[in-house]
Design an enzyme around this catalytic site. Sequence first.
Site, PDB file in Angstrom:
ATOM      1  N   ARG A  94       0.878  -1.238   0.170  1.00 24.12           N
ATOM      2  CA  ARG A  94      -0.105  -0.002  -0.168  1.00 24.12           C
ATOM      3  C   ARG A  94       0.898   1.316   0.010  1.00 24.12           C
ATOM      4  O   ARG A  94       0.385   2.282  -0.019  1.00 24.12           O
ATOM      5  CB  ARG A  94      -0.859   0.042   1.218  1.00 24.12           C
ATOM      6  N   SER A 104       4.798 -15.205  -7.342  1.00 24.61           N
ATOM      7  CA  SER A 104       3.439 -15.394  -7.832  1.00 24.61           C
ATOM      8  C   SER A 104       2.818 -16.725  -7.712  1.00 24.61           C
ATOM      9  O   SER A 104       3.488 -17.547  -7.708  1.00 24.61           O
ATOM     10  CB  SER A 104       3.906 -15.662  -9.517  1.00 24.61           C
ATOM     11  N   ASN A 191      13.174   4.643  -2.231  1.00 28.13           N
ATOM     12  CA  ASN A 191      14.160   5.693  -1.907  1.00 28.13           C
ATOM     13  C   ASN A 191      14.086   5.877  -0.460  1.00 28.13           C
ATOM     14  O   ASN A 191      13.351   5.297   0.254  1.00 28.13           O
ATOM     15  CB  ASN A 191      13.890   6.941  -2.492  1.00 28.13           C
ATOM     16  N   TYR A 192      15.128   6.502   0.285  1.00 24.47           N
ATOM     17  CA  TYR A 192      15.447   6.796   1.528  1.00 24.47           C
ATOM     18  C   TYR A 192      13.920   7.548   2.186  1.00 24.47           C
ATOM     19  O   TYR A 192      13.679   7.078   3.302  1.00 24.47           O
ATOM     20  CB  TYR A 192      16.445   7.719   1.842  1.00 24.47           C
ATOM     21  N   HIS A 197       9.153   6.914   5.575  1.00 20.99           N
ATOM     22  CA  HIS A 197       7.815   7.060   5.865  1.00 20.99           C
ATOM     23  C   HIS A 197       7.378   5.656   6.315  1.00 20.99           C
ATOM     24  O   HIS A 197       6.428   5.733   7.254  1.00 20.99           O
ATOM     25  CB  HIS A 197       7.094   7.421   4.437  1.00 20.99           C
ATOM     26  N   ARG A 202       4.976   2.196  10.381  1.00 22.75           N
ATOM     27  CA  ARG A 202       4.761   0.772  10.696  1.00 22.75           C
ATOM     28  C   ARG A 202       5.702   0.393  11.939  1.00 22.75           C
ATOM     29  O   ARG A 202       5.642  -1.102  12.304  1.00 22.75           O
ATOM     30  CB  ARG A 202       5.128   0.162   9.392  1.00 22.75           C
TER      31      ARG A 202
END
Length: 251
Positions: A94, A104, A191-192, A197, A202
């Site tokens: 997400r 898969s 990316n960093y 984030h 989380r």
Amino acid sequence: MTVTLIATNQLVSRAIDVGAEHPYVAHDTTGSDVAEFAGRACYQSWTRPNEATATNPGYLAHILEVAHGSVLEHGTATLYFTDLSRACTHEVVRHRHFSPSQLSQRFVNGEDSAMIVPPLVAEAGGEALKVFHEATDAARVAYTLLSDLLADHIITNHPEVTGTARRKATREAARSVLPNATDTAVVLTANYRAWRHFVHLRATEHADAEIRAVALDVLAIMQGVAPAVFADFELSEVNGVTVAHSPIGSV
């Protein structure tokens, strides 16, 4: 659950011709130095005129302080996640700025899929763990039976569908009975700024228990990859669980 660092980006050289009187000479060639280069490009501060930001850690500390997070997007890391549940990866993907490549279920046979026990179920043990194993074992049995029935159906009614095409057709339908606990693997490049984030959201006490463990492992890896970018995150104990918080936030 295992998180493995498999790639990072870097400058092609420590000395880069920037069209100035002298080439820009980076401290190193890591993704942190790529981020510094991007920031200096904004202000043409190639000669490091400010002593407080002359080092890479000093420069990136200032970047975090002033929330100039966009330059952190130029440093990237690719991580390989294994032995985590589909429930967890449903949350991971997400994150908009992640680039995922996930196992898969159409190609990989799910008959012997491991089932990831949720931390609370593992902690409770006893009857709760028994119920979990009974349900997931039944799902695997149903998957195998459904796969066989669908293969027979295709052979009888669609004989032109053979080999890989038949296996894909049966597995893509049979996987519908596998639970969220089914083991999976995913490669993620970000990316960093996106990794910050992710950790910011989380690795807290409010996050799902499994993804919190993932985020804490990500933080440990990224503090090794780009220590100046992730040094502000600190570990603590909240309600009996380890979490990570930053006073700066995700910038």
